[in-house]
Design a protein around this motif. Sequence first.
Motif, PDB file in Angstrom:
ATOM      1  N   LEU A 197      43.214  27.086  40.787  1.00 34.99           N
ATOM      2  CA  LEU A 197      42.258  28.154  41.039  1.00 34.99           C
ATOM      3  C   LEU A 197      41.281  28.280  39.873  1.00 34.99           C
ATOM      4  O   LEU A 197      41.689  28.307  38.716  1.00 34.99           O
ATOM      5  CB  LEU A 197      43.027  29.474  41.219  1.00 34.99           C
ATOM      6  N   HIS A 198      39.982  28.334  40.216  1.00 36.26           N
ATOM      7  CA  HIS A 198      38.944  28.601  39.216  1.00 36.26           C
ATOM      8  C   HIS A 198      38.343  29.976  39.503  1.00 36.26           C
ATOM      9  O   HIS A 198      37.869  30.226  40.615  1.00 36.26           O
ATOM     10  CB  HIS A 198      37.809  27.577  39.306  1.00 36.26           C
ATOM     11  N   ILE A 199      38.339  30.860  38.503  1.00 33.17           N
ATOM     12  CA  ILE A 199      37.648  32.143  38.616  1.00 33.17           C
ATOM     13  C   ILE A 199      36.374  32.036  37.777  1.00 33.17           C
ATOM     14  O   ILE A 199      36.443  31.991  36.547  1.00 33.17           O
ATOM     15  CB  ILE A 199      38.511  33.316  38.114  1.00 33.17           C
ATOM     16  N   VAL A 200      35.216  31.995  38.445  1.00 34.40           N
ATOM     17  CA  VAL A 200      33.959  31.742  37.732  1.00 34.40           C
ATOM     18  C   VAL A 200      33.276  33.083  37.393  1.00 34.40           C
ATOM     19  O   VAL A 200      32.111  33.309  37.688  1.00 34.40           O
ATOM     20  CB  VAL A 200      33.044  30.806  38.540  1.00 34.40           C
ATOM     21  N   GLY A 201      34.055  33.996  36.799  1.00 41.01           N
ATOM     22  CA  GLY A 201      33.488  35.187  36.196  1.00 41.01           C
ATOM     23  C   GLY A 201      33.498  36.459  37.015  1.00 41.01           C
ATOM     24  O   GLY A 201      33.517  36.453  38.239  1.00 41.01           O
ATOM     25  N   HIS A 533      28.187  18.409  39.803  1.00 41.99           N
ATOM     26  CA  HIS A 533      27.652  19.655  40.345  1.00 41.99           C
ATOM     27  C   HIS A 533      27.716  20.764  39.306  1.00 41.99           C
ATOM     28  O   HIS A 533      28.589  20.771  38.446  1.00 41.99           O
ATOM     29  CB  HIS A 533      28.452  20.122  41.577  1.00 41.99           C
ATOM     30  N   ILE A 534      26.790  21.715  39.426  1.00 42.28           N
ATOM     31  CA  ILE A 534      26.869  22.971  38.691  1.00 42.28           C
ATOM     32  C   ILE A 534      27.383  24.024  39.663  1.00 42.28           C
ATOM     33  O   ILE A 534      26.860  24.165  40.771  1.00 42.28           O
ATOM     34  CB  ILE A 534      25.486  23.395  38.146  1.00 42.28           C
ATOM     35  N   ILE A 535      28.411  24.745  39.256  1.00 41.81           N
ATOM     36  CA  ILE A 535      28.977  25.803  40.104  1.00 41.81           C
ATOM     37  C   ILE A 535      28.912  27.105  39.312  1.00 41.81           C
ATOM     38  O   ILE A 535      29.513  27.219  38.254  1.00 41.81           O
ATOM     39  CB  ILE A 535      30.434  25.477  40.497  1.00 41.81           C
ATOM     40  N   ASN A 536      28.125  28.067  39.816  1.00 40.69           N
ATOM     41  CA  ASN A 536      28.054  29.344  39.115  1.00 40.69           C
ATOM     42  C   ASN A 536      27.829  30.508  40.076  1.00 40.69           C
ATOM     43  O   ASN A 536      27.529  30.323  41.241  1.00 40.69           O
ATOM     44  CB  ASN A 536      26.996  29.314  37.994  1.00 40.69           C
ATOM     45  N   GLY A 537      28.076  31.717  39.552  1.00 37.80           N
ATOM     46  CA  GLY A 537      27.959  32.922  40.363  1.00 37.80           C
ATOM     47  C   GLY A 537      26.943  33.863  39.763  1.00 37.80           C
ATOM     48  O   GLY A 537      25.814  33.462  39.480  1.00 37.80           O
ATOM     49  N   HIS A 538      27.320  35.118  39.552  1.00 37.69           N
ATOM     50  CA  HIS A 538      26.541  36.137  38.851  1.00 37.69           C
ATOM     51  C   HIS A 538      25.467  36.799  39.715  1.00 37.69           C
ATOM     52  O   HIS A 538      25.315  38.005  39.694  1.00 37.69           O
ATOM     53  CB  HIS A 538      25.909  35.551  37.593  1.00 37.69           C
ATOM     54  N   VAL A 539      24.689  36.021  40.464  1.00 35.19           N
ATOM     55  CA  VAL A 539      23.595  36.597  41.248  1.00 35.19           C
ATOM     56  C   VAL A 539      23.923  36.500  42.731  1.00 35.19           C
ATOM     57  O   VAL A 539      24.119  35.402  43.252  1.00 35.19           O
ATOM     58  CB  VAL A 539      22.261  35.878  40.957  1.00 35.19           C
ATOM     59  N   ILE A 559      27.810  30.504  44.045  1.00 39.19           N
ATOM     60  CA  ILE A 559      28.852  31.013  44.950  1.00 39.19           C
ATOM     61  C   ILE A 559      29.292  32.420  44.581  1.00 39.19           C
ATOM     62  O   ILE A 559      30.476  32.712  44.531  1.00 39.19           O
ATOM     63  CB  ILE A 559      30.069  30.067  45.004  1.00 39.19           C
ATOM     64  N   ASP A 560      28.331  33.308  44.326  1.00 38.30           N
ATOM     65  CA  ASP A 560      28.720  34.707  44.105  1.00 38.30           C
ATOM     66  C   ASP A 560      29.627  35.129  45.248  1.00 38.30           C
ATOM     67  O   ASP A 560      29.246  35.090  46.415  1.00 38.30           O
ATOM     68  CB  ASP A 560      27.471  35.590  44.076  1.00 38.30           C
ATOM     69  N   GLY A 561      30.860  35.531  44.903  1.00 41.52           N
ATOM     70  CA  GLY A 561      31.851  35.840  45.934  1.00 41.52           C
ATOM     71  C   GLY A 561      31.484  37.007  46.828  1.00 41.52           C
ATOM     72  O   GLY A 561      32.029  37.154  47.915  1.00 41.52           O
ATOM     73  N   GLY A 562      30.542  37.853  46.377  1.00 41.99           N
ATOM     74  CA  GLY A 562      30.106  38.955  47.220  1.00 41.99           C
ATOM     75  C   GLY A 562      31.219  39.919  47.592  1.00 41.99           C
ATOM     76  O   GLY A 562      31.125  40.638  48.583  1.00 41.99           O
ATOM     77  N   PHE A 563      32.289  39.935  46.798  1.00 40.57           N
ATOM     78  CA  PHE A 563      33.407  40.835  47.102  1.00 40.57           C
ATOM     79  C   PHE A 563      32.984  42.296  46.946  1.00 40.57           C
ATOM     80  O   PHE A 563      33.498  43.166  47.622  1.00 40.57           O
ATOM     81  CB  PHE A 563      34.583  40.549  46.170  1.00 40.57           C
ATOM     82  N   SER A 564      32.049  42.549  46.010  1.00 43.61           N
ATOM     83  CA  SER A 564      31.656  43.926  45.724  1.00 43.61           C
ATOM     84  C   SER A 564      30.960  44.554  46.930  1.00 43.61           C
ATOM     85  O   SER A 564      29.915  44.092  47.374  1.00 43.61           O
ATOM     86  CB  SER A 564      30.713  43.952  44.512  1.00 43.61           C
ATOM     87  N   ARG A 565      31.554  45.641  47.428  1.00 47.34           N
ATOM     88  CA  ARG A 565      30.978  46.329  48.589  1.00 47.34           C
ATOM     89  C   ARG A 565      29.580  46.861  48.281  1.00 47.34           C
ATOM     90  O   ARG A 565      28.746  46.992  49.174  1.00 47.34           O
ATOM     91  CB  ARG A 565      31.890  47.488  49.008  1.00 47.34           C
TER      92      ARG A 565
END
Length: 654
Positions: A197-201, A533-539, A559-565
């Motif tokens: 598992l990778h958690i990218v922030g 590949h570059i894999i990042n989130g944040h935005v 790949i911002d997970g978009g979990f935040s409601r």
Amino acid sequence: MGGVMKELEERYLERLSELYPTIAKASTEIINLQAILNLPKGTEHFLTDIHGEYEAFSHVLKNGSGSVRRKIDDVFGNTMSSRDKQSFATLIYYPAEKMERVKKEESNMEDWYRITLYRLIEVCKRAASKYTRSKVRKALPRDFAYVIEELITEKAEVTDKESYYNAIVNTIIRTGRAEKFIVAMSELIQRLTVDHLHIVGDIYDRGPGPHVIMEKLMEHHSVDIQWGNHDVLWMGAAAGQRGCIANVIRICARYGNLDILEDGYGINLLPLATFALNTYEDDACGCFKLKGEPNYNPNEMLMDIKMHKAISIIQFKVEGQIIKKNPGFKMEDRNLLHHIDYERGTIEIDGKEYELLDRNFPTVDPKHPYVLTKEEEDIMERLEQAFLHCEKLQRHMRFLLNKGSLYKVYNNNLLYHGCVPLKEDGALKPVRLFGRSYKGRSLYEVLESYVRKGFYALDEKEKERGKDIMWYIWLHENSPLFGKDKMATFERYFLADKETHREKKNPYYSMLQDEKVVNRILAEFGLPPEGTHIINGHVPVKSKDGENPVKCQGKVLVIDGGFSRAYQKETGIAGYTLIYNSYGLILAAHEPFESTDAAIEKESDIHSDSTIVKRVVQRKLVGDTDVGKELKEQIADLEVLLAAYRSGRIAERM
């Protein structure tokens, strides 16, 4: 020099011979390692921007972003209906809860147990097939290890396999262990489906359960974490950095999540609450209304709003002190309290005057606006000690330090949370820190070293710098984890003009389709332009506006997970996660997660759509991965040891 190297090699071989004392032992290990190299590579799962949404995170962890469902499809194909497959998948995600519901509906539970057990055995066999028996054995639940190994291992010596397996399954049911066994098998399938598992922030802030997520991650069998700016903010708070502490409390207050601090971490907020109620007794604090829909009664809501304002004013003061202490940060323009005309209720920013939406500043001395009152100083002193001495928080932060970093290169993928700061022309942006210039990879590495110094440095000056750098990483325009020209916190609270709220992004974000720029970043971190590949989130990716998370012909995956409601109205979906298995890269889009109860009752799954970003021509093996490189090096060392045994250079330890 040659003599020294030869002596070191001899010493190394002597140490290696202690582990593999005979030709037979060394040969067996070479054979074992060679066999592992030819297994399919394990599945990697990438999640980012979880933001405290524990239930959604837990569900995605259980379903492996669709990996469990794909295993079910592989095993049962068209022999099971789509509805039955979904019901079976829900059982694997939530076995105990699902069985409670099944028992209310099924008339013959014995038959249901038998069918379910056989189905689980088949899926478990498929999930275990890409690992060595040794690795599977280590993953087996202790209570049922022997029985599960018997059921999922092919036995050539057994002539009547059906009777053999029937006897085991019947015994499991007869002894009343079926339900416990189903739970154990389901959890094993979850464990085997995703290898790493990778958690990218951004584990922290906004949602209600970051502390619960941390406990879950600490139990995970294989995980790495690339820190997000919200994670580093909490790390700074845990190190006692006052700017970070004030920001952490302000964000918890803003989203109605102060119980994370009080109940989750046992941090006493009563002094702050008492101060806020007394100081802002007759103030409606209208600019400090909460985000989202916290489950508060009116009195709790009012208290939170007043605490929200109190800690915000403290934050602006404390940050002013940090900026004055660190002139090299060049953040004087973010000190705004001394630009306020407190009599007229206006502020001047960049030569333009604005009316303030809130003019009540009872704790601010206009002549010394960044000085804390005696009460505020006492509150911050208590909070600093509470964060420093919270055992649970410190344990979570040590885990982030041990398993985390600002970036990671893993299996030809470059993982980081935010951006690589760039100039307008796409070149790497030089950033000065404490008198030296850094850019690209060196910037990441010096910032990470200072984060660690903030916790571990013996030199007090370096430790203090490390603490302040964690605050810098949170909000500085040159921070790779923030990447905007300012954090407009004051403006968003106090000014109506939306233009003042605007935070201009680093050029990085507009250049992700430029292959030259992307290749330059890959090269900076030691990666070739092809097959990486570059894999990042944040935005957050605004899918409703047609934005695509796949950039630069698949070289960049946002790949911002978009979990935040809080962001789901803005994005239109609940974000993306990524799977990298032996067949290629699969991007999973998610619908918003309703609740765990709904997932069980309705058998709904937030994994809604998958896109194959890249399919390999030939299935990737362990030998093609970073782990494979290490195993090949071990094999090479063992080959040298074997040759030393056979030539008589080293004697076997019989």
